[in-house]
Write a protein that holds these residues in place. Sequence first.
Motif, short mmCIF file in Angstrom:
data_model
loop_
_atom_site.label_atom_id
_atom_site.label_comp_id
_atom_site.label_asym_id
_atom_site.label_seq_id
_atom_site.Cartn_x
_atom_site.Cartn_y
_atom_site.Cartn_z
N TRP A 42 55.64 -16.30 0.04
CA TRP A 42 54.46 -15.89 -0.73
C TRP A 42 53.63 -17.11 -1.09
CZ3 TRP A 42 52.35 -17.12 -5.43
CH2 TRP A 42 51.40 -16.25 -5.96
N TRP A 43 54.29 -18.15 -1.59
CA TRP A 43 53.59 -19.36 -2.06
C TRP A 43 52.85 -20.01 -0.90
CZ3 TRP A 43 52.23 -24.36 -2.61
CH2 TRP A 43 52.07 -24.90 -3.90
N ALA A 44 53.51 -20.19 0.24
CA ALA A 44 52.89 -20.85 1.39
C ALA A 44 51.74 -20.02 1.96
CB ALA A 44 53.93 -21.12 2.46
N ALA A 45 51.91 -18.71 2.01
CA ALA A 45 50.85 -17.85 2.54
C ALA A 45 49.60 -17.95 1.68
CB ALA A 45 51.33 -16.41 2.62
N LYS A 46 49.77 -17.90 0.36
CA LYS A 46 48.63 -18.01 -0.54
C LYS A 46 47.98 -19.39 -0.46
CE LYS A 46 48.99 -13.85 -2.06
NZ LYS A 46 47.98 -12.84 -1.64
N HIS A 47 48.81 -20.41 -0.30
CA HIS A 47 48.25 -21.76 -0.26
C HIS A 47 47.49 -22.00 1.05
CE1 HIS A 47 47.83 -25.79 -1.81
NE2 HIS A 47 48.11 -26.26 -0.59
N ARG A 48 47.99 -21.49 2.13
CA ARG A 48 47.28 -21.64 3.40
C ARG A 48 45.93 -20.90 3.35
NH1 ARG A 48 52.22 -21.20 7.93
NH2 ARG A 48 53.37 -23.01 7.15
N HIS A 49 45.93 -19.75 2.69
CA HIS A 49 44.68 -19.01 2.49
C HIS A 49 43.72 -19.84 1.65
CE1 HIS A 49 42.15 -15.40 1.89
NE2 HIS A 49 41.95 -15.92 0.69
N HIS A 50 44.24 -20.49 0.62
CA HIS A 50 43.42 -21.33 -0.25
C HIS A 50 42.70 -22.42 0.55
CE1 HIS A 50 42.24 -24.28 -3.26
NE2 HIS A 50 43.12 -25.13 -2.77
N HIS A 51 43.40 -23.07 1.46
CA HIS A 51 42.78 -24.13 2.22
C HIS A 51 41.74 -23.61 3.22
CE1 HIS A 51 44.52 -28.00 1.05
NE2 HIS A 51 45.62 -27.32 0.75
N LEU A 52 41.93 -22.41 3.69
CA LEU A 52 40.93 -21.82 4.59
C LEU A 52 39.62 -21.56 3.87
CD1 LEU A 52 42.96 -19.22 6.70
CD2 LEU A 52 41.76 -21.24 7.57
N PHE A 53 39.71 -21.19 2.58
CA PHE A 53 38.53 -20.75 1.84
C PHE A 53 38.35 -21.51 0.53
CE2 PHE A 53 40.16 -17.07 4.24
CZ PHE A 53 39.06 -16.82 5.06
N SER A 54 38.80 -22.75 0.48
CA SER A 54 38.81 -23.49 -0.78
C SER A 54 37.45 -23.51 -1.47
CB SER A 54 39.27 -24.92 -0.52
OG SER A 54 39.33 -25.64 -1.74
N ASP A 55 37.43 -23.00 -2.69
CA ASP A 55 36.24 -22.96 -3.55
C ASP A 55 35.09 -22.16 -2.96
OD1 ASP A 55 37.04 -24.31 -5.94
OD2 ASP A 55 37.10 -26.16 -4.79
N THR A 56 35.39 -21.26 -2.04
CA THR A 56 34.41 -20.27 -1.63
C THR A 56 34.71 -18.99 -2.41
OG1 THR A 56 35.68 -19.22 0.16
CG2 THR A 56 34.49 -21.26 0.70
#
Length: 392
Positions: free
Chosen positions: A100-114
């Motif tokens: 869960w943690w890694a999936a959410k974090h990878r999503h974060h980097h794809l869309f960081s601050d968008t």
Amino acid sequence: MSSATSPKQRPQEDHHDHDDIVYPQTIPFILVHLACFAAVWTGVTWEAVVIGITLYWVRMFGITAGYHRYFSHRSYATSRAFQFILACLAQSTAQKSVLWWAAKHRHHHLFSDTEHDAHSPRHDGFLFAHVGWIFSRRHDTADLVKVGDFTKYPELMWLHKYELAPAAVLALITFLVGGWPGLVVGFFWSTVAVYHATFCINSLAHVHGSKRYVTGDDSRNNWLLAFFTMGEGWHNNHHAYQASVRQGFRWWEIDPTFYIIKVLSWVGIVWDLKSPPEAVLRNEQRLGSRVIDRAAGDLVATFNIESISTKLNHALETTPSLADLRARLSAAENKAHEVLVQVQLPHLPTREEVWARAASMFAKTRSLDDIVERAHRMILEAVGTRLAIAGH
């Protein structure tokens, strides 16, 4: 990341994230915090304090080396056995499963601050980015497709299913070793401290600190956070080169997580440590198109497109010599920016003006001209479209 006038609005289904909190799931989180006050009755012993301080740093390493640098970014390699140990250590913090943690974090980097980021202070506010997002229904489950490189391991899937098992075992151990003070002070106090130190990277590290690199987001380097999170506070460095096992890029940027991983590599427990290229360390790398687009969007957002369009529209209506330009803009329709780029108009920012603002806004980068070129085009497109519509 941004339109020509303001950040894009979230899709309709995402409008009410703040009203979509899974309140029953907040109860255990609140109870963990309330349990800390039980120290009034259990007392605080030196043994319990030592347990708490030790567990804080050991479990922080589980987050930084496990959840983050290994499971989220694969910044080094290790054996299946140590992978499982890292997963158990990370999940002993009660921050959900490594998948869960890694999936959410990878999503974060794809869309960081968008507008699609799971936890952006820019779009959702500081408190929601700090902690509220984890209780939103849309974040309740993990997109396991994003972590397909780990779902093939049955033991990790078991930990994903029983995500609180490591934390429960650790809580029992602290009670057996230190009694009630060991449980309350040793386990619950350190758990809450680890919670908020971790959460500060999502919130505070996108609000306060310095920016060495242009990353297309709000990530910042914060030395105080780096101390309490064993190197994670060098967040702008990390966003500049996410795969690096080392996040303190300068010799004086303390990064205990990297030091420990380095020692582990000397004895063969981990290997294939990834390092940032020299061009990144010297801040001489060319930025990718996605970062350029996001940075350009941020730059455009500093110009009041509506005001510029209104003033230009008035000039077109009141200046006879510009009547032909009005006709050309109307005929150009979606390519009105191609007409504007050929003329000099009052109130319309020149490329030089855009460049000057970019130079004061962004850190040093070889791609500044690319950002300016993209931003200038976006401004012309936005203004041209408004003028063309007004001409019909």
